[in-house]
Design a protein around this motif. Structure first.
Motif, PDB file in Angstrom:
ATOM      1  N   LEU A 195     -20.903 -15.354   1.554  1.00  0.00           N
ATOM      2  CA  LEU A 195     -22.128 -14.850   2.171  1.00  0.00           C
ATOM      3  C   LEU A 195     -23.086 -15.991   2.501  1.00  0.00           C
ATOM      4  O   LEU A 195     -23.732 -15.999   3.555  1.00  0.00           O
ATOM      5  CB  LEU A 195     -22.815 -13.847   1.244  1.00  0.00           C
ATOM      6  CG  LEU A 195     -22.218 -12.443   1.199  1.00  0.00           C
ATOM      7  CD1 LEU A 195     -22.824 -11.641   0.053  1.00  0.00           C
ATOM      8  CD2 LEU A 195     -22.449 -11.719   2.519  1.00  0.00           C
ATOM      9  N   HIS A 244     -24.189 -16.968   6.156  1.00  0.00           N
ATOM     10  CA  HIS A 244     -25.607 -16.993   6.488  1.00  0.00           C
ATOM     11  C   HIS A 244     -25.948 -18.269   7.251  1.00  0.00           C
ATOM     12  O   HIS A 244     -26.721 -18.254   8.226  1.00  0.00           O
ATOM     13  CB  HIS A 244     -26.424 -16.901   5.198  1.00  0.00           C
ATOM     14  CG  HIS A 244     -27.879 -16.668   5.418  1.00  0.00           C
ATOM     15  ND1 HIS A 244     -28.808 -16.785   4.398  1.00  0.00           N
ATOM     16  CD2 HIS A 244     -28.599 -16.330   6.521  1.00  0.00           C
ATOM     17  CE1 HIS A 244     -30.009 -16.516   4.868  1.00  0.00           C
ATOM     18  NE2 HIS A 244     -29.916 -16.251   6.150  1.00  0.00           N
ATOM     19  N   PRO A 287     -21.759  -2.727   6.716  1.00  0.00           N
ATOM     20  CA  PRO A 287     -21.254  -4.092   6.558  1.00  0.00           C
ATOM     21  C   PRO A 287     -20.551  -4.640   7.789  1.00  0.00           C
ATOM     22  O   PRO A 287     -20.472  -5.870   7.959  1.00  0.00           O
ATOM     23  CB  PRO A 287     -20.298  -3.974   5.365  1.00  0.00           C
ATOM     24  CG  PRO A 287     -19.934  -2.532   5.296  1.00  0.00           C
ATOM     25  CD  PRO A 287     -21.129  -1.774   5.776  1.00  0.00           C
ATOM     26  N   LEU A 296     -22.081  -7.457   9.983  1.00  0.00           N
ATOM     27  CA  LEU A 296     -22.092  -8.888   9.666  1.00  0.00           C
ATOM     28  C   LEU A 296     -21.268  -9.705  10.668  1.00  0.00           C
ATOM     29  O   LEU A 296     -21.798 -10.639  11.281  1.00  0.00           O
ATOM     30  CB  LEU A 296     -21.632  -9.124   8.235  1.00  0.00           C
ATOM     31  CG  LEU A 296     -22.460  -8.432   7.133  1.00  0.00           C
ATOM     32  CD1 LEU A 296     -21.978  -8.874   5.759  1.00  0.00           C
ATOM     33  CD2 LEU A 296     -23.940  -8.722   7.288  1.00  0.00           C
ATOM     34  N   THR A 310     -22.947 -11.774  13.981  1.00  0.00           N
ATOM     35  CA  THR A 310     -22.728 -13.223  13.990  1.00  0.00           C
ATOM     36  C   THR A 310     -22.229 -13.690  15.348  1.00  0.00           C
ATOM     37  O   THR A 310     -22.718 -14.676  15.917  1.00  0.00           O
ATOM     38  CB  THR A 310     -21.732 -13.620  12.896  1.00  0.00           C
ATOM     39  OG1 THR A 310     -22.239 -13.230  11.616  1.00  0.00           O
ATOM     40  CG2 THR A 310     -21.482 -15.122  12.889  1.00  0.00           C
ATOM     41  N   TYR A 339     -28.052  -9.081  11.709  1.00  0.00           N
ATOM     42  CA  TYR A 339     -27.365  -9.666  10.559  1.00  0.00           C
ATOM     43  C   TYR A 339     -28.181  -9.617   9.282  1.00  0.00           C
ATOM     44  O   TYR A 339     -27.666  -9.268   8.211  1.00  0.00           O
ATOM     45  CB  TYR A 339     -26.991 -11.119  10.878  1.00  0.00           C
ATOM     46  CG  TYR A 339     -26.343 -11.850   9.724  1.00  0.00           C
ATOM     47  CD1 TYR A 339     -24.971 -11.764   9.515  1.00  0.00           C
ATOM     48  CD2 TYR A 339     -27.101 -12.614   8.841  1.00  0.00           C
ATOM     49  CE1 TYR A 339     -24.372 -12.427   8.451  1.00  0.00           C
ATOM     50  CE2 TYR A 339     -26.509 -13.283   7.783  1.00  0.00           C
ATOM     51  CZ  TYR A 339     -25.156 -13.186   7.586  1.00  0.00           C
ATOM     52  OH  TYR A 339     -24.572 -13.827   6.532  1.00  0.00           O
ATOM     53  N   HIS A 340     -29.464  -9.949   9.352  1.00  0.00           N
ATOM     54  CA  HIS A 340     -30.212 -10.268   8.140  1.00  0.00           C
ATOM     55  C   HIS A 340     -30.482  -9.098   7.187  1.00  0.00           C
ATOM     56  O   HIS A 340     -30.297  -9.252   5.973  1.00  0.00           O
ATOM     57  CB  HIS A 340     -31.511 -10.989   8.500  1.00  0.00           C
ATOM     58  CG  HIS A 340     -31.305 -12.438   8.793  1.00  0.00           C
ATOM     59  ND1 HIS A 340     -31.220 -12.934  10.070  1.00  0.00           N
ATOM     60  CD2 HIS A 340     -31.153 -13.497   7.969  1.00  0.00           C
ATOM     61  CE1 HIS A 340     -31.021 -14.243  10.015  1.00  0.00           C
ATOM     62  NE2 HIS A 340     -30.981 -14.609   8.755  1.00  0.00           N
ATOM     63  N   SER A 362     -27.141  -8.207   5.447  1.00  0.00           N
ATOM     64  CA  SER A 362     -26.654  -9.301   4.605  1.00  0.00           C
ATOM     65  C   SER A 362     -27.532  -9.462   3.373  1.00  0.00           C
ATOM     66  O   SER A 362     -27.033  -9.785   2.285  1.00  0.00           O
ATOM     67  CB  SER A 362     -26.617 -10.610   5.398  1.00  0.00           C
ATOM     68  OG  SER A 362     -27.915 -11.035   5.756  1.00  0.00           O
ATOM     69  N   CYS A 404     -16.835 -13.341   7.155  1.00  0.00           N
ATOM     70  CA  CYS A 404     -17.345 -12.013   6.781  1.00  0.00           C
ATOM     71  C   CYS A 404     -16.235 -11.039   6.418  1.00  0.00           C
ATOM     72  O   CYS A 404     -16.472 -10.076   5.676  1.00  0.00           O
ATOM     73  CB  CYS A 404     -18.157 -11.418   7.932  1.00  0.00           C
ATOM     74  SG  CYS A 404     -19.736 -12.219   8.234  1.00  0.00           S
TER      75      CYS A 404
END
Length: 388
Positions: A2, A6, A62, A65, A69, A102-103, A106, A165
């Motif tokens: 992760l 990130h 999920p 992610l 990205t 994403y944020h 995540s 991911c």
């Protein structure tokens, strides 16, 4: 995974600012026009991020992610291909939406993996800081010799991040299947929410954003003026700004294990007043030292503010993550064109002077906050098998 993932996403937040000197040099953009590119990426991201936070409060998503990205990378990769200013804004805005998607999810997944550990959340945030720090070098390596037409090379980190991911998705799917649970996330009780404290914290995040994003947008150009160097001096200054953030993030997590988070955040903003003043006012190579101190002081609160927001709003952790992470870039992005317009009318140094006030205003916002109780998100536990 992760943390590394990130970093692969936050490369694209750092890339937009790192591309500004190249847009100015290749397309002769004025300060205000160039900062509009940062605004396009951050403004749409800020609007979308709380929206994705609300979604993750209702459902676990999920799959966002890897998809987000790739979207974040694609926008930046396409940004240099067209000479049209309008299309450039569209592409960086698309990247901003990917970053926004994403944020919140995540942060939710990282909170589960960290089991409430401030140090672990600090490492998760560190990944993003390293992505920020790597962005100027990646951008320079990709476009310094061949120009903006080579921005498609910047899709590579997104490709790596999306692949990383996949094991996370599989692990979450196995946990949910073993527990016999679907995707809806059960809400916490709203009477535990401290909305007033969350609003104050959000104001502090906004002031921090103006300081950090204002500097990240113009520090490469400013360093050239103050040190008399060329492109390399600007790239180094931007990288120091981002690398100092990595140090600050880890330090913030460590300090929060010994002191309460609010006290750590308050002290960091007090230090930030002196650091930002030195960055703006001190000439010569010493500028780099103050840039590092500024970055560290502004990033010590970063991951702590995310967990504080989640604990002030435990029934809406996704929303809290979306707002705190969204404000971390959005308000500063909005202020960027104003700083640029002032720089065009006066000088870049004069335009950056108001940034000295921002850490002080952030400190004022958190001065009355109290440490909230920690609300833990836990991963689903397998249902024990019945013995025959």
């Amino acid at each position: 995974m992760l943390s590394v993932g990130h970093g692969c996403v936050d490369v694209y937040q750092g890339s937009v600012a790192a591309l500004i000197p190249f847009f100015v040099a290749e397309r002769s953009y004025a300060y205000a026009v160039a900062s509009g590119i940062v605004l396009a990426a951050s403004l749409l991201s800020s609007v979308a991020q709380p929206f994705f936070g609300v979604l993750t409060d209702r459902w676990a998503l999920p799959w966002l992610l890897p998809v987000s990205t790739l979207l974040g990378g694609a926008g930046v990769a396409l940004s240099g291909l067209s000479g049209s200013y309008g299309l450039t804004l569209v592409f960086v805005a698309v990247s901003g939406v990917g970053v926004a998607a994403y944020h919140p999810e995540s942060a939710r997944v990282a909170r589960i993996a960290s089991q409430g550990s401030h140090t672990a959340m600090g490492w998760f945030s560190l990944g993003g800081n390293i992505g920020f720090a790597a962005a100027p070098f990646m951008v320079t390596a990709a476009v310094a010799t061949g120009g903006l037409r080579l921005t498609p090379l910047l899709i590579l980190p997104a490709t790596v991040g999306s692949v990383l991911c996949l094991p996370v998705l599989r692990a979450l799917a196995r946990a949910e299947t073993a527990a016999g649970r679907g995707s809806p996330v059960p809400p916490a009780k709203r009477e535990h929410d401290d909305t007033r404290s969350f609003v104050k914290l959000s104001c502090a995040v906004a002031f921090r954003s103006v300081a950090f994003m204002g500097l990240s947008t113009f520090i490469a150009l400013y360093a050239r003026q103050r040190t008399g160097g060329g492109t390399t001096s600007g790239t180094v200054a931007l990288s120091v700004l981002y690398l100092g953030g990595a140090v600050g993030t880890v330090l913030g997590g460590r300090l929060a294990t010994r002191f309460d988070r609010v006290a750590v955040v308050r002290g960091a903003y007090l230090a930030g007043i002196v650091a930002v003043a030195g960055t703006v006012l001190v000439p010569g190579p010493v500028l780099y030292l103050f840039v590092a101190l500024t970055s560290a002081s502004l990033y010590v609160p970063f991951s702590l503010q995310v967990t504080l927001g989640q604990d002030y709003l435990p029934s809406r952790m996704g929303t809290a993550s979306g707002v705190t992470l969204g404000l971390a870039v959005s308000v500063g992005g909005v202020a960027g064109p104003l700083i640029g317009a002032l720089a065009d009318a006066t000088s870049l140094r004069t335009a950056l002077l108001p940034l000295i006030l921002m850490p002080g205003l952030a400190c004022l916002m958190v001065s009355t906050l109290r440490e909230p109780p920690v609300h833990r998100l836990v991963a689903p536990e397998p249902v024990p098998e019945r013995q025959p």
